[in-house]
Design an enzyme around this catalytic site. Structure first.
Site, short mmCIF file in Angstrom:
data_model
loop_
_atom_site.label_atom_id
_atom_site.label_comp_id
_atom_site.label_asym_id
_atom_site.label_seq_id
_atom_site.Cartn_x
_atom_site.Cartn_y
_atom_site.Cartn_z
N TRP A 129 0.80 -1.22 0.00
CA TRP A 129 0.00 0.00 0.00
C TRP A 129 0.83 1.28 0.00
CZ3 TRP A 129 1.89 2.43 4.14
CH2 TRP A 129 2.41 1.64 5.17
N GLY A 205 6.73 -6.64 -0.12
CA GLY A 205 6.06 -6.70 1.18
C GLY A 205 7.02 -7.14 2.26
N SER A 206 6.47 -7.70 3.31
CA SER A 206 7.28 -8.10 4.46
C SER A 206 8.05 -9.38 4.16
CB SER A 206 6.39 -8.32 5.68
OG SER A 206 5.59 -9.48 5.52
N GLU A 227 10.79 -8.34 -3.32
CA GLU A 227 11.38 -7.11 -2.73
C GLU A 227 10.76 -6.98 -1.36
OE1 GLU A 227 11.55 -3.77 -1.13
OE2 GLU A 227 10.43 -2.93 -2.82
N LEU A 228 11.56 -7.25 -0.32
CA LEU A 228 11.03 -7.42 1.01
C LEU A 228 11.48 -6.30 1.94
CD1 LEU A 228 11.54 -11.31 1.09
CD2 LEU A 228 9.55 -9.99 0.29
N CYS A 261 10.45 0.72 2.28
CA CYS A 261 11.48 -0.29 2.51
C CYS A 261 12.88 0.31 2.41
CB CYS A 261 11.33 -1.42 1.50
SG CYS A 261 9.80 -2.36 1.65
N GLU A 358 12.73 -3.75 11.64
CA GLU A 358 12.44 -2.72 10.65
C GLU A 358 11.43 -1.74 11.24
OE1 GLU A 358 11.09 -2.19 5.98
OE2 GLU A 358 10.46 -4.00 7.07
#
Length: 456
Positions: A129, A205-206, A227-228, A261, A358
């Site tokens: 989001w 996302g995570s 892509e975390l 991120c 994070e």
């Protein structure tokens, strides 16, 4: 039912029905049919669509930006910049894709030996989001140019943006089914990914969710790009321009309310300049304005959800209890909405929550170190490896230090940012695969060797 809320006020924006099984089946079938026709078009023909998508985005920029601001709280100026960046990315691939995807001739004894780039098929995109337009466009523009179709499963707190993205491509002239939005719960992603008509998956996302998707895709032998999470270091060495670094640190940490991120999260500073840096960082941060994201003077909006704010505050409280010093902020903002004061924690140590976890919000952790070698070791002392910034006046040394940093990207004396011209992605628990640039456009292709010998 998917419900959209305004994070500035907590007010409900709208309700959207979930797709029924027959709706998902119809979208899968249309995507497969559209892709079979799309792959037969030349790259140049596909790029015409991307150029038109860019025009649609710019033509409706104010509408889309207002939608982003309403659904996830991004300050309006930043939302408009997101739409422009999405349009620029489409323009970039409209120009560059034919070169990136051109056959590569390989010298050999054969009459004709080459590498070609064929599309994989329908790609499922599971998107977050925090950049609701840009995250999808940065995948879709190169993937479509390469001849794939896209199925979007967006975060369920931005349903208006999710539906609008499909409309963008429809308005630009995409054939029915080439880009579709799935209105489904997270629990239904596995079933879509398992469908034989889906060839690959990309997820932003995570790390926890990435591992689940990777496990399933791996068991199905389907290509993945992940892509975390990230805990990006922002390294300030003793020979750096401290004031310039501190001013850029504000943007690096607090843009998008710190919900990125690749936001700088751990500010690793040599002792010799640490006091100066913290003072300058705090002074520049005090100039930020927290408030209504539709007000153009606002620079920091709300967090996207209430649980994000409570989780962030827990990280701050646990770090302070362990000995961190609150140099600025450190508390939620009273009143409606999910606002949090821009926060700088000083004298953070590597075992504290603000350093280990994070922090997805407007909280910066300053870690003091004794040398450049210690700074690099500290930067690498994390499970993540997405981006990193390095500030130094010695550019010759910067090149050697950058090679020692475990990250997908290192920016020297600048802001870590994604750019359609450069590959983007991480290592370690930040994922694998690349988006953007010449490398990213080839991720969802079959890199095929074609060897043609002489006729006999």
């Amino acid at each position: 039912m998917i419900v959209s809320f305004n994070p500035s006020t907590g007010a409900e924006l709208g309700r959207y029905p979930l797709d029924r099984p027959e709706d998902v089946e119809r979208k899968l079938q249309r995507a497969a049919q559209a892709q079979q026709a799309w792959r037969m078009r030349s790259v140049q023909e596909r790029c015409v669509l991307l150029a038109e998508v860019a025009r649609v985005l710019r033509r409706n920029r104010e509408q889309y930006a207002a939608m982003i601001t309403a659904e996830m709280g991004k300050p309006l100026a930043e939302a408009e910049a997101e739409i422009e960046k999405s349009a620029w990315t489409c323009d970039f691939y409209a120009d560059a894709a034919p070169g990136f995807l051109a056959d590569v001739r390989v010298p050999s004894n054969a009459a004709d030996s080459r590498v070609v780039f064929d599309p994989l098929g329908v790609v499922l995109a599971v998107m977050p989001w925090n950049y609701p337009f840009w995250q999808f466009i940065r995948f879709a523009a190169p993937a479509l140019a390469a001849g794939n179709a896209a199925l979007l499963k967006h975060a369920n707190n931005v349903p208006q943006c999710a539906l609008a993205l499909a409309d963008v491509f429809r308005e630009a002239g995409a054939v029915e089914g080439l880009v579709s939005t799935l209105m489904i719960d997270a629990s239904e992603v596995a079933g879509v990914l398992a469908d034989a008509r889906v060839a690959a998956v990309t997820l932003t996302g995570s790390t926890a969710v990435g591992k689940l998707v990777a496990a399933q895709a791996g068991s199905l032998m389907k290509k993945q790009v992940l892509e975390l999470g990230g805990s990006d270091p922002f390294i300030v060495l003793a020979d750096a321009d401290v004031e310039a670094a501190a001013n850029m640190a504000v943007k690096a940490r607090f843009s998008n309310t710190g919900q990125s991120c690749i936001s700088a999260k751990r500010f690793i500073v040599e002792d010799a300049v640490a006091d100066r840096f913290v003072a300058a960082f705090c002074a520049a941060t005090r100039k930020l304005r927290v408030g209504d994201p539709t007000d153009r003077s606002t620079t920091v909006g709300p967090l996207a959800r209430s649980n994000l704010r409570s989780d962030l505050h827990s990280q701050v409280e646990r770090s302070v209890s362990a000995g961190a010093v609150v140099a600025l902020g450190g508390h939620p903002v009273e009143g409606p909405g999910f606002f949090y004061a821009p926060t700088i924690l000083d004298r953070v140590t590597p075992d504290m929550a603000a350093a280990v976890e994070e922090t997805f919000g407007p909280v910066a952790a300053v870690i003091r170190v004794g040398s450049a070698d210690e700074a690099i070791a500290m930067a690498n002392a994390t499970e993540f490896g997405l981006g990193a910034a390095l500030w130094t006046g010695d550019l010759e040394r910067a090149h050697s230090l950058a090679r020692r940093i475990e990250a997908g990207a290192v920016f020297v004396n600048g802001l870590v940012a994604s750019d359609p011209r450069l590959p983007f992605g991480g290592v370690k628990q930040s994922g694998y695969g690349r988006e953007l640039g010449e490398f990213g456009i080839r991720e969802f292709t079959n890199i095929k060797t074609v060897w043609v010998g002489p006729a006999h």
